[in-house]
Enzyme design. Structure first.
Site, PDB file in Angstrom:
ATOM      1  N   ALA A 183       0.874  -1.173   0.000  1.00 41.20           N
ATOM      2  CA  ALA A 183       0.000   0.000   0.000  1.00 41.20           C
ATOM      3  C   ALA A 183       0.913   1.225   0.000  1.00 41.20           C
ATOM      4  O   ALA A 183       2.072   1.142   0.409  1.00 41.20           O
ATOM      5  CB  ALA A 183      -0.880  -0.016   1.239  1.00 41.20           C
ATOM      6  N   GLY A 202       0.691  -4.837   0.916  1.00 38.20           N
ATOM      7  CA  GLY A 202      -0.567  -4.834   0.168  1.00 38.20           C
ATOM      8  C   GLY A 202      -0.427  -5.467  -1.216  1.00 38.20           C
ATOM      9  O   GLY A 202      -1.398  -5.968  -1.774  1.00 38.20           O
ATOM     10  N   GLU A 250      -0.917  -8.982  -0.550  1.00 40.48           N
ATOM     11  CA  GLU A 250      -2.336  -9.171  -0.200  1.00 40.48           C
ATOM     12  C   GLU A 250      -3.199  -9.161  -1.459  1.00 40.48           C
ATOM     13  O   GLU A 250      -4.121  -9.967  -1.598  1.00 40.48           O
ATOM     14  CB  GLU A 250      -2.774  -8.091   0.792  1.00 40.48           C
ATOM     15  CG  GLU A 250      -2.097  -8.287   2.146  1.00 40.48           C
ATOM     16  CD  GLU A 250      -2.375  -7.160   3.125  1.00 40.48           C
ATOM     17  OE1 GLU A 250      -2.075  -5.991   2.787  1.00 40.48           O
ATOM     18  OE2 GLU A 250      -2.912  -7.437   4.210  1.00 40.48           O
ATOM     19  N   GLU A 285       4.809  -5.070   7.013  1.00 35.58           N
ATOM     20  CA  GLU A 285       4.092  -4.009   7.735  1.00 35.58           C
ATOM     21  C   GLU A 285       4.635  -3.782   9.135  1.00 35.58           C
ATOM     22  O   GLU A 285       4.667  -2.660   9.635  1.00 35.58           O
ATOM     23  CB  GLU A 285       2.588  -4.351   7.809  1.00 35.58           C
ATOM     24  CG  GLU A 285       1.823  -4.140   6.504  1.00 35.58           C
ATOM     25  CD  GLU A 285       1.877  -5.321   5.547  1.00 35.58           C
ATOM     26  OE1 GLU A 285       2.711  -6.229   5.746  1.00 35.58           O
ATOM     27  OE2 GLU A 285       1.079  -5.324   4.586  1.00 35.58           O
TER      28      GLU A 285
HETATM   29  N1  CAA Z   1       4.652   3.248  -0.713  1.00 37.45           N
HETATM   30  C1  CAA Z   1       5.034   4.422  -1.261  1.00 37.45           C
HETATM   31  N2  CAA Z   1       6.180   4.554  -1.968  1.00 37.45           N
HETATM   32  C2  CAA Z   1       6.938   3.484  -2.123  1.00 37.45           C
HETATM   33  C3  CAA Z   1       6.611   2.226  -1.585  1.00 37.45           C
HETATM   34  C4  CAA Z   1       5.394   2.137  -0.851  1.00 37.45           C
HETATM   35  N3  CAA Z   1       4.958   0.967  -0.333  1.00 37.45           N
HETATM   36  N4  CAA Z   1       7.589   1.329  -1.893  1.00 37.45           N
HETATM   37  C5  CAA Z   1       8.501   2.025  -2.616  1.00 37.45           C
HETATM   38  N5  CAA Z   1       8.108   3.307  -2.758  1.00 37.45           N
HETATM   39  C6  CAA Z   1       8.820   4.390  -3.450  1.00 37.45           C
HETATM   40  C7  CAA Z   1      10.031   4.841  -2.668  1.00 37.45           C
HETATM   41  O1  CAA Z   1       9.639   5.743  -1.655  1.00 37.45           O
HETATM   42  C8  CAA Z   1      10.863   5.464  -3.753  1.00 37.45           C
HETATM   43  O2  CAA Z   1      10.327   6.731  -4.043  1.00 37.45           O
HETATM   44  P1  CAA Z   1      11.328   8.033  -4.113  1.00 37.45           P
HETATM   45  O3  CAA Z   1      12.197   7.735  -5.324  1.00 37.45           O
HETATM   46  O4  CAA Z   1      10.385   9.157  -4.313  1.00 37.45           O
HETATM   47  O5  CAA Z   1      12.110   8.046  -2.853  1.00 37.45           O
HETATM   48  C9  CAA Z   1      10.576   4.585  -4.965  1.00 37.45           C
HETATM   49  O6  CAA Z   1       9.358   3.902  -4.678  1.00 37.45           O
HETATM   50  C10 CAA Z   1      11.650   3.538  -5.183  1.00 37.45           C
HETATM   51  O7  CAA Z   1      11.834   2.838  -3.983  1.00 37.45           O
HETATM   52  P2  CAA Z   1      13.265   2.636  -3.282  1.00 37.45           P
HETATM   53  O8  CAA Z   1      14.171   3.783  -3.613  1.00 37.45           O
HETATM   54  O9  CAA Z   1      13.028   2.362  -1.841  1.00 37.45           O
HETATM   55  O10 CAA Z   1      13.754   1.328  -4.053  1.00 37.45           O
HETATM   56  P3  CAA Z   1      14.774   0.207  -3.518  1.00 37.45           P
HETATM   57  O11 CAA Z   1      15.013  -0.680  -4.693  1.00 37.45           O
HETATM   58  O12 CAA Z   1      15.923   0.821  -2.805  1.00 37.45           O
HETATM   59  O13 CAA Z   1      13.914  -0.596  -2.410  1.00 37.45           O
HETATM   60  C11 CAA Z   1      11.969  -1.767  -1.546  1.00 37.45           C
HETATM   61  C12 CAA Z   1      12.808  -1.344  -2.797  1.00 37.45           C
HETATM   62  C13 CAA Z   1      12.759  -2.733  -0.682  1.00 37.45           C
HETATM   63  C14 CAA Z   1      10.723  -2.426  -2.077  1.00 37.45           C
HETATM   64  C15 CAA Z   1      11.634  -0.499  -0.732  1.00 37.45           C
HETATM   65  O14 CAA Z   1      11.086   0.483  -1.594  1.00 37.45           O
HETATM   66  C16 CAA Z   1      10.605  -0.744   0.355  1.00 37.45           C
HETATM   67  O15 CAA Z   1      10.937  -1.282   1.392  1.00 37.45           O
HETATM   68  N6  CAA Z   1       9.335  -0.319   0.133  1.00 37.45           N
HETATM   69  C17 CAA Z   1       8.281  -0.394   1.143  1.00 37.45           C
HETATM   70  C18 CAA Z   1       7.763  -1.812   1.292  1.00 37.45           C
HETATM   71  C19 CAA Z   1       6.714  -1.863   2.379  1.00 37.45           C
HETATM   72  O16 CAA Z   1       6.963  -1.594   3.538  1.00 37.45           O
HETATM   73  N7  CAA Z   1       5.481  -2.239   1.993  1.00 37.45           N
HETATM   74  C20 CAA Z   1       4.376  -2.385   2.910  1.00 37.45           C
HETATM   75  C21 CAA Z   1       3.517  -1.175   2.858  1.00 37.45           C
HETATM   76  S1  CAA Z   1       2.282  -1.143   4.120  1.00 37.45           S
HETATM   77  C22 CAA Z   1       0.972  -2.023   3.528  1.00 37.45           C
HETATM   78  O17 CAA Z   1       1.016  -2.602   2.467  1.00 37.45           O
HETATM   79  C23 CAA Z   1      -0.261  -1.992   4.422  1.00 37.45           C
HETATM   80  C24 CAA Z   1      -1.357  -2.935   4.106  1.00 37.45           C
HETATM   81  O18 CAA Z   1      -1.344  -4.074   4.553  1.00 37.45           O
HETATM   82  C25 CAA Z   1      -2.529  -2.509   3.345  1.00 37.45           C
END
Ligand code: CAA
Length: 257
Positions: free
Chosen positions: A65, A108, A111, A131
């Site tokens: 998400a 998400g 999911e 999460e």
């Molecule tokens: N939401 C918003 N933006 C996201 C994102 C997310 N879930 N995942 C990645 N992005 C964005 C980053 O912020 C980044 O944007 P900027 O260039 O503006 O900084 C861009 O996508 C590229 O990401 P990274 O620079 O972080 O890329 P990376 O290759 O270094 O890392 C990754 C990749 C390991 C997937 C890392 O992006 C990451 O950990 N993302 C978050 C994953 C996460 O925690 N997901 C769970 C979300 S909560 C949820 O889903 C709740 C639910 O149950 C409904």
């Protein structure tokens, strides 16, 4: 509806949705979910479409998400705004949906993939429910669906540690139905979807509904549900055609009746 976060195509009898927010690794914001629901709804009501494939990019199916959209939400806002309600509708799609997953399939994103009927994954796919690292837990069905796919022990491991699982482990533990080379992913998913779409649509939909019952009910109740729908299939023209074609050693021509 004009789509800004997904690309929608029709390939024969298959609807193809490509998640398309490359700048955010396909993070699922509310606009994307609304568009996805709209696209699935249009496939659902189109008699020419028998199956859908949802895919992402090579780098990410979806990285969860959208954290940036969620970060400042309050409880009251999300309660009144029915946050995440739209996600549930994806799981209620009656025609089959296949997730074709490459790269990150997180939070998400996982999911969403688990709301699909099965997952075909590229060897590059990586799965997690991270999460917990954000100070929350999965909120779009992850705590309920993951244990049903892979059992309690591994689901606890993934949900409580937030660790990533590679594609081989994901296939081994039953999360992934098929594992394919990265350049074969979309072809394999579209071929599976075309195969499904060529069968009788009402029969396929009843089969999907019946398998899903197995997740929600007792064995005896589920078997009774199966028997009732199975018997009802003898009232369809497609059952007559399917069996007649077998006996006459020809391909059946299903007419969705
Ligand atoms: N939401 C918003 N933006 C996201 C994102 C997310 N879930 N995942 C990645 N992005 C964005 C980053 O912020 C980044 O944007 P900027 O260039 O503006 O900084 C861009 O996508 C590229 O990401 P990274 O620079 O972080 O890329 P990376 O290759 O270094 O890392 C990754 C990749 C390991 C997937 C890392 O992006 C990451 O950990 N993302 C978050 C994953 C996460 O925690 N997901 C769970 C979300 S909560 C949820 O889903 C709740 C639910 O149950 C409904």
């Amino acid at each position: 509806m004009v789509y800004q976060n997904i690309i929608v195509e029709i390939r024969g009898k298959v609807g193809l949705v490509t998640l398309n927010r490359p700048q955010a690794l396909n993070a699922l914001n509310e606009a994307l979910i609304a568009e996805l629901n709209d696209a699935l709804g249009s496939f659902e009501s189109n008699p020419e479409i028998g199956c859908t494939v949802i895919t992402g990019s090579e780098k990410a199916f979806a990285a969860g998400a959208d954290v940036k959209e969620m970060a400042e939400k309050t409880y009251v806002e999300s309660y009144l705004g029915r946050f995440l309600d739209g996600w549930t509708r994806i799981a209620e799609t009656r025609k089959p949906v296949i997730a074709a997953v490459s790269g990150f399939c997180l939070g998400g994103g996982l999911e969403l993939a688990m709301m699909c009927d099965f997952i075909i994954a590229s060897e590059t796919a990586r799965f997690a429910l991270p999460e917990i690292t954000l100070g929350i837990m999965p909120g779009a069905g992850g705590t309920q669906r993951l244990p049903r796919y892979i059992g309690k022990a591994k689901a606890m491991d993934l949900i409580l540690t937030g660790r990533m699982m590679d594609a081989v482990e994901a296939e081994r533990c039953g999360l992934v139905a098929r594992l394919v080379a990265p350049d074969r992913l979309l072809d394999e998913a579209l071929a599976a979807a075309s195969k499904i779409a060529a069968y009788s649509q009402p029969i396929v939909m009843m089969a999907k509904e019946t398998v899903n019952r197995a997740q929600e009910t007792s064995l005896a109740e589920g078997a009774r549900f199966e028997r009732r729908l199975f018997l009802s299939m003898f009232s369809t023209e497609d059952q007559k055609e399917g069996m007649k074609a077998f006996i006459e050693k020809r391909k059946p021509a299903f007419r969705n009746r």
